[in-house]
Design an enzyme around this catalytic site. Sequence first.
Site, PDB file in Angstrom:
ATOM      1  N   HIS A 167      38.677  27.465 -30.951  1.00 34.13           N
ATOM      2  CA  HIS A 167      38.877  28.062 -29.623  1.00 34.13           C
ATOM      3  C   HIS A 167      37.587  28.715 -29.148  1.00 34.13           C
ATOM      4  O   HIS A 167      36.886  29.371 -29.915  1.00 34.13           O
ATOM      5  CB  HIS A 167      40.017  29.080 -29.636  1.00 34.13           C
ATOM      6  CG  HIS A 167      39.804  30.264 -30.532  1.00 34.13           C
ATOM      7  ND1 HIS A 167      39.228  31.444 -30.101  1.00 34.13           N
ATOM      8  CD2 HIS A 167      40.098  30.462 -31.841  1.00 34.13           C
ATOM      9  CE1 HIS A 167      39.186  32.312 -31.102  1.00 34.13           C
ATOM     10  NE2 HIS A 167      39.699  31.743 -32.170  1.00 34.13           N
TER      11      HIS A 167
ATOM     12  N   ASP B  45      37.725  30.799 -26.490  1.00 26.60           N
ATOM     13  CA  ASP B  45      38.084  32.070 -25.853  1.00 26.60           C
ATOM     14  C   ASP B  45      37.886  33.235 -26.809  1.00 26.60           C
ATOM     15  O   ASP B  45      37.963  33.094 -28.034  1.00 26.60           O
ATOM     16  CB  ASP B  45      39.511  32.043 -25.318  1.00 26.60           C
ATOM     17  CG  ASP B  45      40.559  31.835 -26.397  1.00 26.60           C
ATOM     18  OD1 ASP B  45      40.399  30.893 -27.195  1.00 26.60           O
ATOM     19  OD2 ASP B  45      41.536  32.613 -26.449  1.00 26.60           O
TER      20      ASP B  45
ATOM     21  N   ASP C  31      34.295  34.988 -34.243  1.00 28.84           N
ATOM     22  CA  ASP C  31      35.640  34.538 -33.867  1.00 28.84           C
ATOM     23  C   ASP C  31      35.622  33.924 -32.487  1.00 28.84           C
ATOM     24  O   ASP C  31      35.924  34.579 -31.502  1.00 28.84           O
ATOM     25  CB  ASP C  31      36.613  35.713 -33.923  1.00 28.84           C
ATOM     26  CG  ASP C  31      38.066  35.303 -33.823  1.00 28.84           C
ATOM     27  OD1 ASP C  31      38.344  34.094 -33.917  1.00 28.84           O
ATOM     28  OD2 ASP C  31      38.926  36.185 -33.663  1.00 28.84           O
TER      29      ASP C  31
ATOM     30  N   GLU D 161      43.575  30.714 -27.459  1.00 33.18           N
ATOM     31  CA  GLU D 161      44.123  30.976 -28.792  1.00 33.18           C
ATOM     32  C   GLU D 161      44.422  32.448 -28.958  1.00 33.18           C
ATOM     33  O   GLU D 161      45.382  32.831 -29.620  1.00 33.18           O
ATOM     34  CB  GLU D 161      43.142  30.517 -29.872  1.00 33.18           C
ATOM     35  CG  GLU D 161      43.708  30.531 -31.286  1.00 33.18           C
ATOM     36  CD  GLU D 161      43.553  31.872 -31.998  1.00 33.18           C
ATOM     37  OE1 GLU D 161      44.181  32.059 -33.054  1.00 33.18           O
ATOM     38  OE2 GLU D 161      42.794  32.730 -31.507  1.00 33.18           O
ATOM     39  N   GLU D 162      43.586  33.284 -28.341  1.00 38.41           N
ATOM     40  CA  GLU D 162      43.747  34.735 -28.483  1.00 38.41           C
ATOM     41  C   GLU D 162      44.890  35.280 -27.621  1.00 38.41           C
ATOM     42  O   GLU D 162      45.294  36.425 -27.796  1.00 38.41           O
ATOM     43  CB  GLU D 162      42.441  35.448 -28.096  1.00 38.41           C
ATOM     44  CG  GLU D 162      41.218  35.066 -28.923  1.00 38.41           C
ATOM     45  CD  GLU D 162      41.254  35.629 -30.330  1.00 38.41           C
ATOM     46  OE1 GLU D 162      42.268  36.246 -30.706  1.00 38.41           O
ATOM     47  OE2 GLU D 162      40.274  35.437 -31.058  1.00 38.41           O
TER      48      GLU D 162
ATOM     49  N   GLU E  71      38.584  29.414 -38.099  1.00 39.71           N
ATOM     50  CA  GLU E  71      38.808  30.862 -38.019  1.00 39.71           C
ATOM     51  C   GLU E  71      37.950  31.605 -39.049  1.00 39.71           C
ATOM     52  O   GLU E  71      37.631  31.060 -40.110  1.00 39.71           O
ATOM     53  CB  GLU E  71      40.284  31.189 -38.262  1.00 39.71           C
ATOM     54  CG  GLU E  71      41.225  30.745 -37.164  1.00 39.71           C
ATOM     55  CD  GLU E  71      41.024  31.520 -35.874  1.00 39.71           C
ATOM     56  OE1 GLU E  71      40.455  32.629 -35.911  1.00 39.71           O
ATOM     57  OE2 GLU E  71      41.440  31.008 -34.816  1.00 39.71           O
TER      58      GLU E  71
ATOM     59  N   HIS F 186      36.580  40.868 -33.347  1.00 37.51           N
ATOM     60  CA  HIS F 186      37.232  41.700 -32.321  1.00 37.51           C
ATOM     61  C   HIS F 186      36.634  43.108 -32.219  1.00 37.51           C
ATOM     62  O   HIS F 186      37.140  43.927 -31.454  1.00 37.51           O
ATOM     63  CB  HIS F 186      38.745  41.822 -32.564  1.00 37.51           C
ATOM     64  CG  HIS F 186      39.485  40.530 -32.424  1.00 37.51           C
ATOM     65  ND1 HIS F 186      40.850  40.464 -32.225  1.00 37.51           N
ATOM     66  CD2 HIS F 186      39.062  39.238 -32.451  1.00 37.51           C
ATOM     67  CE1 HIS F 186      41.230  39.193 -32.137  1.00 37.51           C
ATOM     68  NE2 HIS F 186      40.153  38.439 -32.282  1.00 37.51           N
TER      69      HIS F 186
END
EC number: 3.5.1.18
Length: 381
Positions: free
Chosen positions: A69, A71, A103, A137-138, A166, A355
């Site tokens: 992903h 995003d 990520d 995905e998030e 991931e 994150h």
Amino acid sequence: MYINYLKDLIGFKSVTPKSDGAIEYINDLLKQHGFKTEIKIFGDSKSEQVTNLYAVFGSNEPNICFVGHVDVVLAGNHELWHNASPFKVSQQDGKIYGRGAVDMKGAIACFLAASLDFIKNNTDFKGSISFLLTSDEEGKAKHGTKEMLQYIYDQGYKINFAIVGEPTCEKEIGDAIKIGRRGSVNFKLNIEGLSGHVAYPHKANNPLPCLIIILNELTNIKLDEGTEFFQRSNLEVTNIEVSNNTSNVIPASTEASFNIRFNNLHSAETLAKQVEEIIKQHCKEYKVDYKLEYSSSAESFIQNPSDKIKEFAKVVEHTLKIKPEFSTSGGTSDARFVKNYCPLVEFGLLSETAHKINEYTKISDLQKLYDVYYNFLMEIL
């Protein structure tokens, strides 16, 4: 090249569910190198539109697919980031800082570089290499990998093995390979009592004592002892609300939210039944009404290590001189959709700064990840 690819990708402000040009950038790059590509946009409304990409080089099996992903989550206070910008790359002391560095734009960059180098160096390999990427995905993950997998299979494509990029490693690159994930179920409990004056409790029915008893029992219940590959299932209270700012009024209602992360000994449905039995018992005792809602975004799953999973683990061990542990820890991921189609591993960078403010990856870790991806393609194709 993976450093250049990562720097370019970080520059796209691809906060869920927006691609902001990131998928288009990858599409153009792969098309230039002979990949057959297709971008699909799914979504119920303009605000929910999700950009997805499937790109494939070759037409023979096995088809090794990188699933990922572009995003990223919100970056928080930009002033706290290096260069005061999470989307402007900062390179210091052998590290690359930026939102999505681990990520998971770093893993995308590494597999891009590894696959393009592999194709350049091996003109007659036997299988296919593909990418399945999404910009959601998030978030809700409704119109991303799940919908794109169904679409490409309807078009006649088949994936034989997937690598989900991931950030799976804990302390060093290669120490963990994810072969399953815990499930997740969210609950919202509303308890209705009867409001009144605190001086006349006999004329009211306070819902809070009942809620406190329920939450105390739920948080102390031992759901299981864990399994060989899974830790114990766990319940966490995430919110308690009482719409009452007056100190001399007994509230009429209260609401609580909680989440259970569960292993393969349970399903969302069996847990909901267990939770409701506890709630029903105490609400009957306190003579209050309740409403319980629950929703699950993912059931737990575990794979028996297939030959290709074992082969991937051998490549990691041979390349990095570390024996990886098969793991199921962490949150949910798009692997929960991929596992319905083919065997997979989740393997990427360190999860430590995902994150967080000043998310970063070491350049040396990017090299290690590139080496694993490249060597696996060499071994399997």
